[in-house]
Design a protein around this motif. Sequence first.
Motif, mmCIF file in Angstrom:
data_model
loop_
_atom_site.group_PDB
_atom_site.id
_atom_site.type_symbol
_atom_site.label_atom_id
_atom_site.label_comp_id
_atom_site.label_asym_id
_atom_site.label_seq_id
_atom_site.Cartn_x
_atom_site.Cartn_y
_atom_site.Cartn_z
ATOM 1 N N TYR A 251 0.840 -1.202 0.000
ATOM 2 C CA TYR A 251 0.000 0.000 0.000
ATOM 3 C C TYR A 251 0.876 1.253 0.000
ATOM 4 O O TYR A 251 0.603 2.221 -0.717
ATOM 5 N N GLY A 258 -6.184 1.901 -1.044
ATOM 6 C CA GLY A 258 -6.684 2.204 0.284
ATOM 7 C C GLY A 258 -8.172 2.475 0.189
ATOM 8 O O GLY A 258 -8.811 2.144 -0.812
ATOM 9 N N GLU A 265 -9.144 10.085 0.792
ATOM 10 C CA GLU A 265 -8.385 8.937 1.283
ATOM 11 C C GLU A 265 -8.206 9.032 2.791
ATOM 12 O O GLU A 265 -7.917 10.095 3.335
ATOM 13 N N ILE A 268 -5.485 3.756 6.850
ATOM 14 C CA ILE A 268 -5.956 2.381 7.019
ATOM 15 C C ILE A 268 -4.944 1.615 7.852
ATOM 16 O O ILE A 268 -3.760 1.571 7.553
ATOM 17 N N PHE A 284 -7.274 -5.577 6.500
ATOM 18 C CA PHE A 284 -6.174 -4.688 6.126
ATOM 19 C C PHE A 284 -4.886 -5.094 6.847
ATOM 20 O O PHE A 284 -3.790 -5.025 6.278
ATOM 21 N N ASP A 288 -1.558 -5.961 4.723
ATOM 22 C CA ASP A 288 -0.451 -5.002 4.762
ATOM 23 C C ASP A 288 0.601 -5.297 5.818
ATOM 24 O O ASP A 288 1.660 -4.669 5.798
#
Length: 482
Positions: A251, A258, A265, A268, A284, A288
């Motif tokens: 990301y 995202g 935006e 996250i 998430f 990530d």
Amino acid sequence: MTLGSALSSALSGLAANTRAVDVLSGNLANALTEGFAPREITLAATRDSRGVQVTGVVRQVDQGLLSDRRLADSARAASEVQAGFARAVENAVGTPDAPNSLTGRLAAFEVALETAANRPEDTNRLAAVLSAAQGLTTGINDAAADIARLRTAADRDIATAVQALNAGLKDVAALNAQITKGQSRGHDITALEDQRQRAIDALSLIVPLRQLPRGDTSVALVTTGGGMLLDGRAVSLTFEPAPLVTPHMTYEGGHLSGIAIDGTEVTIAADRGPLQGGRLGALFDIRDRAAVEANAKLDALARDLVERFQEPGLDATRAPNAPGFLTDAGTAFAAENEPGIANRIAVTRLVDPAQGGALFRIRDGLGAPLAGPPGSGALLGALSRALTQSSSLPSGLLGGGTRSVADHAATLISSLSLERVATEERQSFATGQAAEFRAQELATGVDSDAELQRLLLVEQAFGANARMIQTIDDMLDTLLRI
């Protein structure tokens, strides 16, 4: 009091009792219905105080307990996702007792090298070395591929969760409008409020929410991270899933999407940002962090294996900068290419007859043009010792210290097992907490004994009003006969 006013009072009492019976019977019928809140009828005197009227039906809900239960459900949903991922990763690498685990395949490779070193002239033993090496690299490839699939699935599940969140917010907004309109028209809105509560319950599994009342019987929804999702209108969340998530995609690097709220935006993460927590936050975290770390550990082990057989002086026949017995997709490994090496590690084709190679090169060297003395096992012994020599991993995710390949693999499996145990402990705690709040909520729900007692009282009141009407009727008959 005139007979007319007395009759009016009795009739209003019968009407109120009839409505009370409807409410109480509805409570009993829905005692086991999920999301049903007990109703209670509210009464008031008429304007002339000579009768009774129904002013409304109220849902009996402990809003504080409801909020706590939703947060507990959100934590349980997150822990289930994380525990499921940890178990899947551990299964992909394998536990030490499994024959096809990473440690099992590595042990088979070590035994094959030692056995071939004792009888280097035996072609079958050289073939066993090749088979064990291919089994090891295939096992690492498969484990890395499984982690990549889990990461891709997490990215895809994020998109599904965002779609469900958008749809659920629109449903709550629509129910808000219907409830407000029904309230203004004097309709019974309790069924709609039950439906709204169930819709918000479903949303709270995706992201932890708090419900804020508004003066017009509508509600607003705000996340525990401070993100306003619904206040009059529902926000719109956008997310673009990737067709395939590879190890180099992150990301932070701009390769993965995202979430944007109304085009803006937002941060996250599982522990920060307006959408933290819940199933969405856990997904998430997997995409990530957890999957990236698991892949990095596997890459570090794969890199260590390749570099051990690529050491200068190990095979005198190997040309400078040429790949060793284990390769990076057939080429020499470079340190900057570590991400994804677990997916690419492979046995050199120079020793594989199926790819135009020859088994004797396992014994005589990768650069040997022809077979050498069949009894020479020096290189096989050196390859075997390369696995047992202590070295440190370039990646710090598996801790410091110098170890053999087997010890590095054991450390990897141990770290994955500890992560699985930790996530299962969190899941157990979250499940128990959610169950306790659910039990408390059920305890404040429909009490069948209390509802039956109220029915008896309503029956008595109904009989009293009916008796008054009968008495008035008798009195009117007497008057008419005079």
